[in-house]
Design a protein around this motif. Structure first.
Motif, PDB file in Angstrom:
ATOM      1  N   ARG A  70       0.856  -1.253  -0.103  1.00  0.00           N
ATOM      2  CA  ARG A  70      -0.224   0.032  -0.048  1.00  0.00           C
ATOM      3  C   ARG A  70       0.758   1.119  -0.048  1.00  0.00           C
ATOM      4  O   ARG A  70       0.589   2.168  -0.570  1.00  0.00           O
ATOM      5  N   LEU A  71       2.008   1.208   0.919  1.00  0.00           N
ATOM      6  CA  LEU A  71       2.637   2.396   0.751  1.00  0.00           C
ATOM      7  C   LEU A  71       3.531   2.597  -0.300  1.00  0.00           C
ATOM      8  O   LEU A  71       3.976   3.884  -0.595  1.00  0.00           O
ATOM      9  N   ARG A  72       3.785   1.270  -1.052  1.00  0.00           N
ATOM     10  CA  ARG A  72       4.689   1.698  -2.261  1.00  0.00           C
ATOM     11  C   ARG A  72       4.006   1.581  -3.631  1.00  0.00           C
ATOM     12  O   ARG A  72       4.346   1.412  -4.449  1.00  0.00           O
ATOM     13  N   GLY A  73       2.795   2.060  -3.384  1.00  0.00           N
ATOM     14  CA  GLY A  73       1.981   2.244  -4.681  1.00  0.00           C
ATOM     15  C   GLY A  73       1.706   0.758  -5.331  1.00  0.00           C
ATOM     16  O   GLY A  73       1.376   0.784  -6.502  1.00  0.00           O
ATOM     17  N   GLY A  74       1.474  -0.260  -4.533  1.00  0.00           N
ATOM     18  CA  GLY A  74       1.036  -1.542  -4.902  1.00  0.00           C
ATOM     19  C   GLY A  74       2.078  -2.417  -5.336  1.00  0.00           C
ATOM     20  O   GLY A  74       1.967  -3.580  -5.748  1.00  0.00           O
ATOM     21  N   ARG A  75       3.403  -1.978  -5.213  1.00  0.00           N
ATOM     22  CA  ARG A  75       4.623  -3.027  -5.525  1.00  0.00           C
ATOM     23  C   ARG A  75       4.745  -3.810  -4.155  1.00  0.00           C
ATOM     24  O   ARG A  75       4.732  -3.419  -3.282  1.00  0.00           O
TER      25      ARG A  75
END
Length: 141
Positions: A70-75
């Motif tokens: 979530r914090l890494r934009g889905g990665r």
């Protein structure tokens, strides 16, 4: 008395031009820092799972992976396996410290979900090594 400054400041940019380096907001910096702490906690959790599998650690690993993504934009985060020669007590101490760092950053950015997860992991890792807490409390007397 003082000589005037003859060169332009390196801290200003001209209007209409792009800066030489990217600028991030405080929130973006905190997101990056929190994702790093949670990813490190996930790596230690994966090492603990390899040494002493449990349903609690499996669930925690999945929740940690979800927060990092979530914090890494889905990665999706990188996953780890057990390091040779590392004992579970040392891993629990390291995980407790990492969860504490994550809790501080999560509280700073007002991320309730990450703060709750970090606090739960701190409690779990503190409970996993109760004899160590007794040693520390006995030394303080």
């Amino acid at each position: 008395m003082y000589e005037p400054i003859r060169t332009k400041s390196v801290h200003t940019t001209m209007a209409g031009t792009t800066p030489d380096f990217p600028h991030r907001s405080r929130e973006e910096e905190l997101d990056i820092q929190l994702a790093g702490h949670l990813a490190a906690l996930l790596a230690v959790t994966d090492e603990l799972r390899a040494l002493a599998p449990s349903a609690d650690l499996d669930a925690a690993a999945e929740r940690l992976a979800g927060q990092v993504a979530r914090l890494r934009g889905g990665r999706a985060p990188a996953r780890s396996s057990a390091a040779p020669g590392t004992g579970t007590r040392a891993l629990h101490r390291r995980a407790h410290a990492l969860a504490g760092r994550a809790l501080v950053v999560a509280a700073s950015r007002a991320d309730t979900a990450a703060a709750i997860l970090a606090a739960e992991r701190m409690d779990a890792h503190a409970a996993a090594a109760p004899e160590e807490r007794q040693e520390l409390s006995g030394a303080a007397r």
